[in-house]
Structures are given as structure tokens and as C-alpha cells.
Write an enzyme that holds these catalytic residues in place. Structure first.
Site, PDB file in Angstrom:
ATOM      1  N   LEU A  44       0.826  -1.218   0.000  1.00  0.00           N
ATOM      2  CA  LEU A  44       0.000   0.000   0.000  1.00  0.00           C
ATOM      3  C   LEU A  44       0.856   1.262   0.000  1.00  0.00           C
ATOM      4  O   LEU A  44       1.781   1.395   0.795  1.00  0.00           O
ATOM      5  CB  LEU A  44      -0.904  -0.002   1.239  1.00  0.00           C
ATOM      6  CG  LEU A  44      -1.809   1.221   1.433  1.00  0.00           C
ATOM      7  CD1 LEU A  44      -3.156   0.788   2.012  1.00  0.00           C
ATOM      8  CD2 LEU A  44      -1.172   2.275   2.341  1.00  0.00           C
ATOM      9  N   ASN A  46       0.515   5.453   0.394  1.00  0.00           N
ATOM     10  CA  ASN A  46      -0.394   6.589   0.609  1.00  0.00           C
ATOM     11  C   ASN A  46       0.356   7.902   0.438  1.00  0.00           C
ATOM     12  O   ASN A  46       0.864   8.121  -0.681  1.00  0.00           O
ATOM     13  CB  ASN A  46      -1.257   6.451   1.877  1.00  0.00           C
ATOM     14  CG  ASN A  46      -0.531   6.224   3.169  1.00  0.00           C
ATOM     15  OD1 ASN A  46       0.236   5.285   3.304  1.00  0.00           O
ATOM     16  ND2 ASN A  46      -0.771   7.061   4.139  1.00  0.00           N
ATOM     17  N   ASP A  47       0.446   8.757   1.426  1.00  0.00           N
ATOM     18  CA  ASP A  47       0.889  10.141   1.200  1.00  0.00           C
ATOM     19  C   ASP A  47       2.246  10.288   0.501  1.00  0.00           C
ATOM     20  O   ASP A  47       3.194   9.574   0.837  1.00  0.00           O
ATOM     21  CB  ASP A  47       1.058  10.871   2.535  1.00  0.00           C
ATOM     22  CG  ASP A  47      -0.088  10.646   3.482  1.00  0.00           C
ATOM     23  OD1 ASP A  47      -1.088  10.040   3.091  1.00  0.00           O
ATOM     24  OD2 ASP A  47       0.041  11.088   4.638  1.00  0.00           O
ATOM     25  N   GLN A  63       4.645   7.189   1.730  1.00  0.00           N
ATOM     26  CA  GLN A  63       4.184   6.304   2.789  1.00  0.00           C
ATOM     27  C   GLN A  63       3.949   4.938   2.166  1.00  0.00           C
ATOM     28  O   GLN A  63       3.232   4.810   1.165  1.00  0.00           O
ATOM     29  CB  GLN A  63       2.869   6.831   3.382  1.00  0.00           C
ATOM     30  CG  GLN A  63       3.047   8.017   4.294  1.00  0.00           C
ATOM     31  CD  GLN A  63       3.687   7.623   5.609  1.00  0.00           C
ATOM     32  OE1 GLN A  63       3.052   7.048   6.463  1.00  0.00           O
ATOM     33  NE2 GLN A  63       4.962   7.942   5.788  1.00  0.00           N
ATOM     34  N   TYR A 106       5.789   7.867   9.919  1.00  0.00           N
ATOM     35  CA  TYR A 106       4.652   8.533   9.287  1.00  0.00           C
ATOM     36  C   TYR A 106       5.098   9.749   8.482  1.00  0.00           C
ATOM     37  O   TYR A 106       6.273  10.079   8.419  1.00  0.00           O
ATOM     38  CB  TYR A 106       3.625   8.901  10.357  1.00  0.00           C
ATOM     39  CG  TYR A 106       2.619   7.789  10.652  1.00  0.00           C
ATOM     40  CD1 TYR A 106       2.820   6.497  10.186  1.00  0.00           C
ATOM     41  CD2 TYR A 106       1.473   8.049  11.395  1.00  0.00           C
ATOM     42  CE1 TYR A 106       1.892   5.486  10.453  1.00  0.00           C
ATOM     43  CE2 TYR A 106       0.541   7.042  11.666  1.00  0.00           C
ATOM     44  CZ  TYR A 106       0.764   5.762  11.193  1.00  0.00           C
ATOM     45  OH  TYR A 106      -0.153   4.777  11.454  1.00  0.00           O
ATOM     46  N   SER A 107       4.122  10.449   7.909  1.00  0.00           N
ATOM     47  CA  SER A 107       4.409  11.488   6.910  1.00  0.00           C
ATOM     48  C   SER A 107       5.269  12.630   7.427  1.00  0.00           C
ATOM     49  O   SER A 107       5.296  12.927   8.620  1.00  0.00           O
ATOM     50  CB  SER A 107       3.095  12.059   6.389  1.00  0.00           C
ATOM     51  OG  SER A 107       2.522  11.122   5.521  1.00  0.00           O
ATOM     52  N   ARG A 165       0.875  15.068  14.013  1.00  0.00           N
ATOM     53  CA  ARG A 165       1.787  14.438  13.042  1.00  0.00           C
ATOM     54  C   ARG A 165       1.981  15.260  11.773  1.00  0.00           C
ATOM     55  O   ARG A 165       1.334  16.262  11.551  1.00  0.00           O
ATOM     56  CB  ARG A 165       1.277  13.045  12.668  1.00  0.00           C
ATOM     57  CG  ARG A 165      -0.157  13.002  12.200  1.00  0.00           C
ATOM     58  CD  ARG A 165      -0.583  11.548  11.906  1.00  0.00           C
ATOM     59  NE  ARG A 165      -2.014  11.472  11.658  1.00  0.00           N
ATOM     60  CZ  ARG A 165      -2.932  11.177  12.590  1.00  0.00           C
ATOM     61  NH1 ARG A 165      -2.578  10.932  13.832  1.00  0.00           N
ATOM     62  NH2 ARG A 165      -4.223  11.144  12.276  1.00  0.00           N
ATOM     63  N   ASP A 166       2.874  14.753  10.920  1.00  0.00           N
ATOM     64  CA  ASP A 166       3.114  15.244   9.562  1.00  0.00           C
ATOM     65  C   ASP A 166       3.833  16.600   9.522  1.00  0.00           C
ATOM     66  O   ASP A 166       3.336  17.576   8.940  1.00  0.00           O
ATOM     67  CB  ASP A 166       1.792  15.321   8.767  1.00  0.00           C
ATOM     68  CG  ASP A 166       0.930  14.078   8.922  1.00  0.00           C
ATOM     69  OD1 ASP A 166       1.503  13.004   9.154  1.00  0.00           O
ATOM     70  OD2 ASP A 166      -0.304  14.173   8.822  1.00  0.00           O
ATOM     71  N   GLU A 224      -4.755  16.868   9.059  1.00  0.00           N
ATOM     72  CA  GLU A 224      -3.545  16.136   8.704  1.00  0.00           C
ATOM     73  C   GLU A 224      -2.744  16.882   7.636  1.00  0.00           C
ATOM     74  O   GLU A 224      -3.281  17.708   6.891  1.00  0.00           O
ATOM     75  CB  GLU A 224      -3.918  14.734   8.186  1.00  0.00           C
ATOM     76  CG  GLU A 224      -4.566  13.842   9.241  1.00  0.00           C
ATOM     77  CD  GLU A 224      -4.729  12.397   8.793  1.00  0.00           C
ATOM     78  OE1 GLU A 224      -5.223  12.160   7.676  1.00  0.00           O
ATOM     79  OE2 GLU A 224      -4.356  11.492   9.567  1.00  0.00           O
TER      80      GLU A 224
HETATM   81  C1  FRU Z   1      -2.626  10.808   5.974  1.00  0.00           C
HETATM   82  C2  FRU Z   1      -1.973  10.081   7.125  1.00  0.00           C
HETATM   83  C3  FRU Z   1      -1.013  10.964   7.883  1.00  0.00           C
HETATM   84  C4  FRU Z   1      -0.077   9.976   8.496  1.00  0.00           C
HETATM   85  C5  FRU Z   1       0.026   8.932   7.412  1.00  0.00           C
HETATM   86  C6  FRU Z   1       0.219   7.533   7.899  1.00  0.00           C
HETATM   87  O1  FRU Z   1      -3.090   9.952   4.992  1.00  0.00           O
HETATM   88  O2  FRU Z   1      -2.947   9.554   7.997  1.00  0.00           O
HETATM   89  O3  FRU Z   1      -1.622  11.822   8.815  1.00  0.00           O
HETATM   90  O4  FRU Z   1       1.158  10.539   8.806  1.00  0.00           O
HETATM   91  O5  FRU Z   1      -1.158   9.015   6.660  1.00  0.00           O
HETATM   92  O6  FRU Z   1       0.467   6.681   6.817  1.00  0.00           O
END
Ligand code: FRU
Length: 491
Positions: A44, A46-47, A63, A106-107, A165-166, A224
Site C-alpha cells: 500500500l 499513501n501520502d 508512505q 509517518y508522513s 503528526r506530519d 492532517e
Molecule cells: C494521511 C496520514 C497521515 C499519516 C500517514 C500515515 O493519509 O494519515 O496523517 O502521517 O497518513 O500513513
């Protein structure tokens, strides 16, 4: 370059590499595999993370859960490019090996200082009862490929829950700033501001924006992936709020991504801003991030997906992978609105032009001669006529309709599971042009030179690129179609 990795980190990276190898045939055999979009090699994605133009190369980290097509303890995967068209999958940048990140790196973001690349990211930690802890961490590199983890530099301020986060970091007038996505103890989504002179010691300045702040009503329980930057004389805050209720055509996805235009006062730690505008009107868009390149362009890449929104229904999970990124888009501010256009370099994808002519349509569908290949670009310009509606369909999998009476633009797509359709709509005063990037299982539509954008995954069009136009009441336009080159992503 010295190898600073711990044994645990090396082990995790090895396991991830092994799973890439193990599933490579199954992944490759998926007809829905995209041809010019960034995807995970397995698992998977993601970001987009750590977007940076560094020493002549664009770096896009992501991610990544290599071990499943579900969310989990994220790694930072890594792509590079010098032309935003031909990408290379690099060795893993970060694996969640240490105590301060054991449930996920994480991000976060990247900056350059004195020739070194610094990654700022969230170390996600959960105990056996699923209680969360969060640490904002740093990793440093002098080549942009192997990183030395320095551990946490920011701990959780008392006024937030562990949904914090992020980190996105930038420099202004010799000082470093960081925004972090947060949730207040009252359950409001907010953005926290920090500053630093040395990237190590960070001072907390409080929240600069959020739900019930700066004139906003209730606006979500968590914000986020904030990104704050100057563009064409304004300070733009991009953020992905969670917890907005659908409001007519607005906020129809499970979670949103959008922006505020405003003015940041770093000294007073205030951000005055206007209203929130969604960045993308389609089904699949979240957690975008931007970078500034050597030409001074502000380039945005988003995740073409939304967390928890029918992720289990994506057909690609049978082939052991899920999700992709959007194409890179250049941002510009025009009359208080962000315009997004595909970066110029994407023209390099054009292989052969299969059509370039003036088309007249009426209410009967005009079917184009079938276009070879699943990767195509359409440019529709100079749209004219007294039409009440204007539509373009791709097989029976998706359809764009502009309703000239109601002044509404709509994208319909076939649902992933059932045989019915779902739609997303936005207001649009007039339809002048359309630029459409269609890949095997995605579509991105840029309306009126980037005034509005729709991004969506669409399945079921791989073998059926039959494109048809109709205009109720009659319409004319100039149409160009290109077949696009594939395999722009190397391993
Ligand atoms: C957004 C998020 C971020 C986090 C990451 C985890 O999609 O939830 O807030 O850091 O994905 O994969």
C-alpha cells in the site's frame, strides 16, 4: 557514505525487498497497473512525503506498507526523477525500526541545509492497548539516499492529543519553521507552529489555524498533512481536515484536502485567512504536498486515494498492491484561487498524435475511432456552441458532463463493487477547455487551464478506450489526442 542503519532497520529493509521480489510477477500481471503514475512496487502506498529538489534531482518519498494492502507500520519508499517524467524506484529511505517510530515512520517533509538533506517525519508508536504516542523525528543524509536517524526533536505539547503528526519544515530569513497537523484536547483539528535556529531545538508557538479559529466554524476533529508556503504574494495553507460533513456538492469524500489563502505572521504566530477551498473535485485525492524547484515552480503531488474510503474494494488488491500518486501539478494563484496545471514536462510523454481536428457534435453521441493503448492525453480547446450539456464518456466506466444551464461540472464513475454509478460535482461558470490524462485505471481532468481538477481511479477501461462526445444543443471544439509512452518508471 557510511551505513548508519541498525540491524533491525537492515532486517526490515531486507524483508520489504523480499516481499517486492516475491510478488513481482503477480503485481506485474495486473491489467490495472498504471503506466505513467507512481505506484508502490507491492503493498500500500499513501501520502507523498519529503518532496524536494535536491542537488539537481527531484525526490518523492512515499508512505508505504510493503507487507499488506492495508495501512500499517509505514516505511518511506523513495522515487527520484530529473525530468518529472522518468522515475526511478530507489532503495527504501526509512524503515520503522526504532523505539520512537516502531509503528510507522509517518508522513513528513524534506529540506536542504549546507548540502545535507534533512527528513522530518512522525514517529508513530502504539502500545499493546493501542494507545498512541507521537514523536517528530529527523534523519539526515549527505547524498539523499541513505539516512542517519537522529531521533525525536519535537515532543507532544500538552494542549494536543497524540493525534499530532506530519511535520512540514521551511526556511525564512535565516530561521526554520515547522507546521504539524494536530488535534486539540477538545477534539478540534488544528495546525501547530514551531520555529528553530538549528533544526534541533524547536520552540512551540501554539496553533495558527484550526476548527473554530480565525473565523471558521466547527471544521473537523483532526487536520492532517499541513503545508504552508508563499505563492504569488500570499501565504497558502494546504491541509487535509477530517470530520467535515458533506454540504451539497462540497466535502463528498470521506476526508478532504484543500487550502486557505492568507497572511502568516511568523513573529506573532498568527495566520489570517479566508475560506477553505477543496483542491480537487474528484473521488480520490488526499494529503498532497508541495515543493519549490530550481525554476521557482511550486509543484504539488497528491495521493490519488482517500484513507478508509472503500480501500478494500479496489480490484488491485488481488494483485497485492493498492493506490498511486497524482501527476505533478504546477500551482499558481490567480484572483485568489489556486490553479493547478500538469507540469510542462509531461508533454514528453506524448508518443504519437492520433487525432488533431475540429469536431462538431450534437445530442447524438459521436464515437471517436478507437484509440490504441490505455495511456492517453486529450486536449479539448475552444469549446463553443449553444449546448445545454456537454459530455465525454470513456467506455461505460466514467463520464464527464458539463451542465451549462446549472453551470455544474460532474464526473461520474462506475462504483468499484456494484454496477451502479457515483458522481462528484463542482460549480463552474463556463467550460472553455479540458485537458484529460487517462491511464489504465485513473483519470485526471483539468478544467479551464487548471481552474478545477477532478482526479479519480476508474476500473474497467483498460480494454475499452472508446471515447464518445455529445453536446445537447450543439457544440464545436478542437480536439487533440496523444497516445502516451509507458514504462516511465524504472527499478
Ligand atoms: C494521511 C496520514 C497521515 C499519516 C500517514 C500515515 O493519509 O494519515 O496523517 O502521517 O497518513 O500513513
Amino acid at each position: 557514505m557510511m551505513d548508519f542503519r541498525t540491524d533491525r532497520e537492515k532486517q526490515l529493509m531486507k524483508e520489504a525487498e523480499a516481499v517486492v521480489q516475491r510478488h513481482s510477477q503477480v503485481v506485474k500481471a495486473d491489467p490495472n497497473r498504471l503506466t505513467y503514475h507512481l505506484m508502490p512496487p507491492v503493498g500500500l502506498l499513501n501520502d507523498p512525503n519529503g518532496l524536494i529538489y535536491y542537488k539537481g534531482v527531484y525526490h518523492v518519498f512515499f508512505q508505504w506498507n510493503p507487507f499488506a494492502t492495508e495501512h500499517g507500520a509505514k516505511f518511506w519508499g523513495h522515487y527520484t526523477t530529473t525530468d518529472l517524467v522518468t522515475w526511478k524506484l530507489e532503495p527504501i529511505a526509512l524503515a520503522p525500526s526504532e523505539w520512537f517510530e516502531k509503528n510507522g515512520c509517518y508522513s513528513g517533509s524534506a529540506i536542504e541545509k549546507d548540502g545535507e538533506m534533512f527528513l522530518f517525519y512522525t514517529g508513530n508508536v502504539k502500545d499493546e492497548n493501542n494507545n498512541r504516542e507521537t514523536f517528530q523525528c529527523v534523519a539526515v543524509s549527505n547524498d539523499g539516499f541513505s539516512f542517519q536517524k537522529k531521533g525525536p526533536v519535537v515532543t507532544l505539547p500538552e494542549c494536543y492529543t497524540a493525534h499530532f503528526r506530519d511535520p512540514k519544515v521551511w526556511e525564512k530569513n535565516g530561521k526554520w519553521y515547522m507546521v504539524v497537523g494536530a488535534q486539540s484536547l477538545h477534539g478540534e483539528g488544528e495546525v501547530a507552529l514551531f520555529s528553530s535556529l538549528d533544526l534541533e531545538n524547536w520552540k512551540f508557538h501554539g496553533s495558527i489555524a484550526g476548527s473554530k479559529m480565525n473565523g471558521l466554524d466547527e471544521f473537523g476533529y483532526m487536520w492532517e498533512c499541513p503545508d504552508l508556503f508563499s505563492l504569488d504574494g500570499a501565504d497558502v495553507l494546504i491541509v487535509s481536515p477530517q470530520g467535515l460533513n458533506a454540504d451539497g456538492f462540497l466535502y463528498n469524500n470521506l476526508y478532504q484536502s484543500g487550502y486557505f489563502i492568507g497572511k502568516l505572521d511568523e513573529i506573532e504566530a498568527t495566520y489570517e485567512h479566508g475560506s477553505f477551498t477543496e483542491l480537487d473535485r474528484g473521488f480520490d485525492f488526499y494529503a498532497p504536498q508541495t515543493m519549490l524547484d530550481d525554476e521557482g515552480r511550486r509543484i504539488l503531488i497528491g495521493w490519488m486515494g482517500v484513507p478508509e474510503e472503500n480501500e478494500e474494494d479496489h480490484p488491485t488488491i488481488q494483485h497485492q498492491w493498492i493506490h498511486c500518486m497524482t501527476l505533478p501539478r504546477k500551482l499558481e494563484l490567480k484572483e485568489g484561487k489556486l490553479y493547478q496545471t500538469p507540469v510542462e514536462e509531461l508533454k514528453k510523454l506524448r508518443k504519437e498524435q492520433s487525432l488533431n481536428e475540429k469536431i462538431e457534435v450534437c445530442s447524438d453521441k459521436v464515437q471517436l475511432p478507437s484509440v490504441k493503448g490505455a495511456a492517453i492525453e486529450l486536449v479539448i480547446q475552444d469549446i463553443q456552441g449553444e449546448f445545454e450539456s456537454f459530455e465525454i464518456s470513456f467506455g461505460d466506466a466514467c463520464r464527464f458532463v458539463y451542465d451549462a444551464n446549472e453551470r455544474l461540472a460532474t464526473l461520474e464513475r462506475k462504483r468499484f463493487k456494484e454496477d451502479s454509478f457515483e458522481s462528484r460535482t463542482c460549480k463552474l461558470d463556463s467550460l472553455e477547455s479540458l485537458q484529460i490524462y487517462k491511464d489504465t485505471s485513473s483519470i485526471e481532468l483539468f478544467l479551464n487551464e487548471g481552474q478545477e481538477v477532478f482526479s479519480a481511479r476508474v476500473f474497467g477501461t483498460v480494454d475499452d478506450q472508446s471515447i464518445a462526445f455529445a453536446a445537447d444543443g450543439g457544440g464545436r471544439f478542437k480536439l487533440s489526442i496523444w497516445c502516451l509512452s509507458s514504462s516511465t518508471i524504472k527499478r
